[in-house]
Design a protein around this motif. Structure first.
Motif, PDB file in Angstrom:
ATOM      1  N   VAL A  21     -19.852  24.124  67.688  1.00 28.27           N
ATOM      2  CA  VAL A  21     -19.671  23.640  68.623  1.00 28.27           C
ATOM      3  C   VAL A  21     -18.752  23.077  68.841  1.00 28.27           C
ATOM      4  N   LEU A  22     -18.688  21.879  67.968  1.00 25.46           N
ATOM      5  CA  LEU A  22     -18.176  20.298  68.374  1.00 25.46           C
ATOM      6  C   LEU A  22     -16.423  20.943  67.533  1.00 25.46           C
ATOM      7  N   PHE A  23     -16.112  21.500  67.134  1.00 29.45           N
ATOM      8  CA  PHE A  23     -15.110  22.655  66.652  1.00 29.45           C
ATOM      9  C   PHE A  23     -14.234  22.832  67.963  1.00 29.45           C
ATOM     10  N   ASN A  24     -15.085  23.868  68.269  1.00 29.49           N
ATOM     11  CA  ASN A  24     -14.093  24.612  69.706  1.00 29.49           C
ATOM     12  C   ASN A  24     -14.439  23.718  71.031  1.00 29.49           C
ATOM     13  N   ILE A  25     -14.866  22.072  70.486  1.00 25.67           N
ATOM     14  CA  ILE A  25     -14.404  20.820  71.560  1.00 25.67           C
ATOM     15  C   ILE A  25     -12.983  20.876  71.699  1.00 25.67           C
ATOM     16  N   GLY A  26     -12.509  19.904  70.286  1.00 21.13           N
ATOM     17  CA  GLY A  26     -11.046  19.357  69.604  1.00 21.13           C
ATOM     18  C   GLY A  26     -10.716  20.724  70.167  1.00 21.13           C
ATOM     19  N   ALA A  27     -10.786  22.208  69.766  1.00 20.08           N
ATOM     20  CA  ALA A  27     -10.059  23.275  70.401  1.00 20.08           C
ATOM     21  C   ALA A  27      -9.670  23.036  72.444  1.00 20.08           C
ATOM     22  N   LEU A  28     -10.403  23.526  72.787  1.00 24.50           N
ATOM     23  CA  LEU A  28      -9.831  23.140  74.410  1.00 24.50           C
ATOM     24  C   LEU A  28      -9.629  21.942  75.033  1.00 24.50           C
ATOM     25  N   TYR A  29     -10.024  20.314  73.991  1.00 24.41           N
ATOM     26  CA  TYR A  29      -8.712  19.464  74.360  1.00 24.41           C
ATOM     27  C   TYR A  29      -7.319  19.750  74.142  1.00 24.41           C
ATOM     28  N   THR A  30      -6.879  20.586  72.675  1.00 21.97           N
ATOM     29  CA  THR A  30      -5.767  20.840  72.696  1.00 21.97           C
ATOM     30  C   THR A  30      -5.537  21.978  73.370  1.00 21.97           C
ATOM     31  N   GLN A  31      -6.117  22.972  74.406  1.00 23.53           N
ATOM     32  CA  GLN A  31      -5.504  23.937  75.646  1.00 23.53           C
ATOM     33  C   GLN A  31      -4.913  23.263  76.562  1.00 23.53           C
ATOM     34  N   ILE A  32      -5.949  21.990  77.441  1.00 27.62           N
ATOM     35  CA  ILE A  32      -5.900  21.213  78.065  1.00 27.62           C
ATOM     36  C   ILE A  32      -4.816  20.649  78.215  1.00 27.62           C
ATOM     37  N   GLY A  33      -4.626  19.901  77.140  1.00 26.85           N
ATOM     38  CA  GLY A  33      -3.490  19.322  76.824  1.00 26.85           C
ATOM     39  C   GLY A  33      -2.106  19.991  77.257  1.00 26.85           C
ATOM     40  N   ALA A  34      -2.242  21.192  76.589  1.00 23.68           N
ATOM     41  CA  ALA A  34      -1.090  22.135  76.531  1.00 23.68           C
ATOM     42  C   ALA A  34      -0.663  22.080  77.464  1.00 23.68           C
ATOM     43  N   ARG A  35      -1.380  22.883  78.479  1.00 27.79           N
ATOM     44  CA  ARG A  35      -1.009  23.087  79.650  1.00 27.79           C
ATOM     45  C   ARG A  35      -0.584  22.262  80.948  1.00 27.79           C
ATOM     46  N   GLN A  36      -1.209  20.847  80.472  1.00 27.64           N
ATOM     47  CA  GLN A  36      -0.869  19.869  81.496  1.00 27.64           C
ATOM     48  C   GLN A  36       0.878  19.798  82.023  1.00 27.64           C
ATOM     49  N   ASP A  37       1.512  19.742  82.966  1.00 26.86           N
ATOM     50  CA  ASP A  37       2.618  19.757  83.857  1.00 26.86           C
ATOM     51  C   ASP A  37       3.623  18.398  83.051  1.00 26.86           C
ATOM     52  N   ARG A  38       4.354  18.103  81.911  1.00 29.02           N
ATOM     53  CA  ARG A  38       4.823  17.052  81.141  1.00 29.02           C
ATOM     54  C   ARG A  38       6.364  16.120  82.222  1.00 29.02           C
ATOM     55  N   SER A  39       5.744  17.073  83.208  1.00 30.30           N
ATOM     56  CA  SER A  39       7.768  16.506  84.056  1.00 30.30           C
ATOM     57  C   SER A  39       7.433  15.451  85.204  1.00 30.30           C
ATOM     58  N   VAL A  40       5.888  14.957  84.942  1.00 30.66           N
ATOM     59  CA  VAL A  40       5.292  14.518  85.209  1.00 30.66           C
ATOM     60  C   VAL A  40       4.547  12.988  84.986  1.00 30.66           C
ATOM     61  N   THR A  41       5.145  11.716  85.012  1.00 29.90           N
ATOM     62  CA  THR A  41       3.966  10.447  84.438  1.00 29.90           C
ATOM     63  C   THR A  41       2.406  11.134  84.071  1.00 29.90           C
ATOM     64  N   ALA A  42       1.669  11.543  85.330  1.00 24.55           N
ATOM     65  CA  ALA A  42       0.264  11.849  85.279  1.00 24.55           C
ATOM     66  C   ALA A  42      -0.190  13.408  84.805  1.00 24.55           C
ATOM     67  N   GLY A  43       0.576  14.317  83.992  1.00 23.51           N
ATOM     68  CA  GLY A  43       0.660  15.018  83.396  1.00 23.51           C
ATOM     69  C   GLY A  43       0.578  15.320  82.240  1.00 23.51           C
ATOM     70  N   ILE A  44       1.629  14.002  81.664  1.00 21.52           N
ATOM     71  CA  ILE A  44       1.856  13.256  80.581  1.00 21.52           C
ATOM     72  C   ILE A  44       0.434  12.179  80.176  1.00 21.52           C
ATOM     73  N   ASP A  45       0.683  11.656  81.012  1.00 14.55           N
ATOM     74  CA  ASP A  45      -1.122  10.993  80.546  1.00 14.55           C
ATOM     75  C   ASP A  45      -2.555  11.673  80.119  1.00 14.55           C
ATOM     76  N   ARG A  46      -2.344  12.598  81.154  1.00 10.63           N
ATOM     77  CA  ARG A  46      -3.555  13.961  80.935  1.00 10.63           C
ATOM     78  C   ARG A  46      -3.205  14.141  79.444  1.00 10.63           C
ATOM     79  N   ALA A  47      -2.315  15.004  79.362  1.00  7.18           N
ATOM     80  CA  ALA A  47      -1.992  15.385  78.396  1.00  7.18           C
ATOM     81  C   ALA A  47      -2.399  14.557  76.520  1.00  7.18           C
ATOM     82  N   ILE A  48      -1.695  13.367  76.747  1.00  5.13           N
ATOM     83  CA  ILE A  48      -2.254  12.819  76.096  1.00  5.13           C
ATOM     84  C   ILE A  48      -3.617  11.771  75.402  1.00  5.13           C
ATOM     85  N   ASP A  49      -4.234  12.164  76.662  1.00  8.18           N
ATOM     86  CA  ASP A  49      -5.893  11.352  76.930  1.00  8.18           C
ATOM     87  C   ASP A  49      -6.331  12.929  76.260  1.00  8.18           C
ATOM     88  N   ALA A  50      -5.916  14.292  75.967  1.00 11.69           N
ATOM     89  CA  ALA A  50      -6.751  15.267  75.678  1.00 11.69           C
ATOM     90  C   ALA A  50      -6.719  15.388  74.086  1.00 11.69           C
TER      91      ALA A  50
END
Length: 684
Positions: free
Chosen positions: A232-261
């Motif tokens: 389950v913990l592995f899937n928590i980490g994997a889900l964070y990678t998917q959330i990070g990958a889907r962020q719009d990195r053309s704006v600073t807010a999206g980049i910050d969310r990707a960094i956090d994920a």
């Protein structure tokens, strides 16, 4: 018989109009649980991908069982014809396994499904697919344990068992957002209670947990609850990678969310790495988790570079040098990931597209470092009106720019001479073009990467910029051979953090709370059957002394008194008074019920703790439960957080009794030994 993971099959990944996750709310009868997963039949690209992964995992499981049976038969038989037939069958099975492995690798390499829908041109990130698992039926094992261990009618807990199974079923398909993370975390925290309630050191619950390797699909099965927790913990980490990958990195807010994920994903994988050993599947081995942590850190560093390029307003000499050093830092961390992926066990395990993508990024960002270095040297010239302080700052920045300063030249000579700056810039651009071409070459060797149009666009665009800049600096009278560009010193203003998981971020309550306080009614304790005691009030009272809360303990029995004659013993726990459940009752509530008894007397249900050293155990439990704050929800969650690390060691529970403080509520002792009930009430 193999259990079907899903019942509907999709043929392609391209016919979904949207990749948004469609939530599915499962029915629940209370408890305030989140219990929301994705609709497994929703035709989104991500759900189709996970569905195909599940189907391939089932096929791999079937082929591996066939191979195991054939190998056993081959070793056991002495008939040559049978050996030849089995050997032929083994060759077919191995071929099928190889094809399934390649198909699964292609699905794991399908990074575009997880990327953002933004039209901005960014290098794609590498996300992980979720580990698949088979359904688990807790019904019979938990019912048997409740009957045997707690001595209760298990049918009374059908609602709780159903709620637990619904929560696990929803956890298999978390949505790709904060709600999905909370769902996984809720189930993980609930496993703490499940461990304490039903996983005894003396008897195994008999529940098998089946999980498939995230990258190879190889199945693993264990009865240890730690295996379930780790997956389950592995899937928590994997889900964070998917959330990070889907962020719009053309704006600073999206980049910050990707960094956090990505930082939180690194924290999840690092937690597993530090607290698990002897992993049953390769994806949760120390080597694999170490590689994933480095990969997440590299992707965070890439996001940091993107944010700097997006927010940088200055185009002066120093800012360009800094940008080049940031790009060099990204290249270095990806080179480290590449080294980890080429280690013996990882080389054949990591998808080829991942290794290729990491190498492409390492070459790509090294090229950008040389490009920005050349731009700094050639596009910014020292003006006469610059003060001495500015010149010193530029010289100092340039002095830190290289690993080794070019031989035979001083920093001041290079900065003051436009021709030397042009030649050094040209050397950097030559190096940049070579690195760009190497990145394009590695990209062209991977079939999966060739399908990623956005990656092709990024590589072509940056290569074109470096080449045009090089041709701009090139002159017909340049007969001298271009010098080799010095190595750029990697440096960053923001080092990635490995953000640890916050297990208390999701508040949960024990599903099986009605069994009683966890400090007493747990799997570690051994109880006798529930005894029904009938007490008839006499002139001298009931003849017993009570102490503590939830549940109330019989601290003493008066010799020859009513309680002793009825069979009540010191150390018994009162669980009911006249069929009124008292497991969670406070001291005063039980006293009130006993005082309210009629002339016919009162019936109390009690249980007795059994131990090899009953007296010591009785005193320890009596002291601990009197002061134990574990009955409160916040402390239970704190226990879930505090115990997680220890309980995951060696993939088994650490058999350590929760220790409360010394008794702080000894003053809450109520004596029923002397006088009548109403007289003693005033003493309490």
């Amino acid at each position: 018989m193999e259990e079907p993971v899903a019942t509907r099959e999709f043929e392609s990944l391209s016919d979904g109009a949207s990749d948004d996750d469609l939530p599915l709310t499962l029915p629940a009868d209370g408890g305030g649980s989140i219990r929301k997963g994705c609709d497994p039949f929703a035709q989104t690209q991500r759900s189709k991908l996970q569905h195909r992964r599940a189907r391939i995992n089932q096929q791999i499981n079937k082929e591996m069982r066939m191979r195991a049976g054939a190998e056993n038969l081959f070793r056991a038989t002495t008939n040559n014809k049978v050996k030849e037939t089995v050997a032929l069958e083994l060759s077919f099975v191995n071929s099928n396994l190889q094809l399934l492995k390649e198909e699964l690798e292609e699905l794991n390499s399908n990074m575009e499904v997880y990327q953002t829908d933004s039209e901005a041109i960014n290098v794609p990130m590498i996300p992980l697919g979720l580990k698949e698992t088979k359904e688990v039926d807790f019904t019979v094992p938990i019912q048997d344990f409740i009957c045997e261990h707690y001595g209760e009618d298990s049918s009374l807990y059908d609602k709780e068992i159903k709620e637990l199974m619904e929560l696990r079923q929803a956890m298999r398909t978390p949505s790709r957002n904060q709600a999905g993370l909370e769902l996984l975390m809720e189930y993980y925290n609930q496993l703490y209670y499940l461990d304490q309630r039903f996983f005894s050191a003396h008897k195994n619950l008999g529940v098998h947990f089946h999980w498939y390797d995230s990258l190879t699909g190889v199945p693993s099965s264990q009865r240890s609850l730690a295996f379930e927790k780790g997956s389950v913990l592995f899937n928590i980490g994997a889900l964070y990678t998917q959330i990070g990958a889907r962020q719009d990195r053309s704006v600073t807010a999206g980049i910050d969310r990707a960094i956090d994920a990505f930082q939180r994903a690194a924290g999840a994988f690092n937690y597993l790495k530090e607290n698990f050993s002897n992993a049953p599947s390769l994806d949760m081995s120390a080597l694999s988790l170490g590689m994933l942590v480095r990969l997440m850190v590299a992707q965070v560093q890439e996001c940091v570079f993107e944010r700097i390029t997006l927010t940088a307003q200055e185009t002066n000499f120093g800012s360009r040098l800094h940008l080049a050093q940031e790009a060099a830092q990204v290249s270095d961390v990806y080179s480290l990931v590449q080294q980890t992926m080429t280690q013996p066990l990882m080389k054949d395990y990591v998808p080829f597209s991942w290794a290729s993508m990491v190498q492409v990024k390492s070459e790509h960002f090294r090229a950008l470092a040389h490009y920005y270095g050349a731009v700094a040297l050639c596009d910014h010239t020292l003006s006469a009106d610059e003060d001495e302080c500015e010149e010193e700052e530029e010289e100092e920045a340039f002095l830190r720019f290289y690993v080794n300063v070019p031989a035979g030249q001083t920093v001041n000579q290079i900065l003051q001479d436009p021709e030397k700056r042009r030649k050094l810039g040209k050397a950097h651009l030559r190096r940049a073009v070579m690195k760009h071409e190497e990145a394009i070459r590695v990209h062209s060797l991977c079939k999966i990467l060739r399908k990623m149009d956005i990656l092709q666009d990024v590589l072509s665009q940056t290569h074109k910029c470096s080449l045009e800049k090089y041709l701009e600096l090139d002159r017909e009278d340049d007969f001298d051979e271009t010098a080799e560009a010095p190595e750029i010193q990697a440096q960053t203003q923001q080092k990635p953090d490995v953000t640890p998981l916050n297990f208390s971020s999701v508040q949960v309550s024990d599903v099986f709370q009605r069994l009683g306080p966890l400090s007493v009614f747990c799997a570690r304790a051994r109880w006798g059957p529930v005894r029904l005691i009938c007490l008839q009030r006499r002139e001298g009272g009931l003849g017993l002394t009570l102490r503590g809360d939830s549940p109330v303990l019989v601290a003493g029995v008066v010799p020859g008194g009513c309680a002793e004659e009825a069979g009540l013993r010191e150390g018994d726990y009162i669980v009911a008074v006249d069929e009124h459940d008292c497991k969670w009752a406070k001291h005063g509530e039980v006293v009130h019920l006993l005082m309210s008894c009629s002339d016919r007397g009162v019936e109390i249900s009690v249980v007795t703790l059994h131990s090899q050293d009953t007296q010591v155990e009785r005193k320890a439990v009596m002291l601990s439960h009197c002061s134990d704050k574990e009955n409160s929800r916040q402390h239970l969650l704190g226990g879930a957080k505090g115990q997680s690390s220890a309980s995951l060691l060696n993939w088994s529970r650490k058999k350590k009794r929760e220790s409360g403080g010394v008794a702080k509520k000894l003053g809450s002792t109520f004596s029923l030994s002397f006088g009548n009930l109403r007289d003693t009430e005033a003493m309490s």
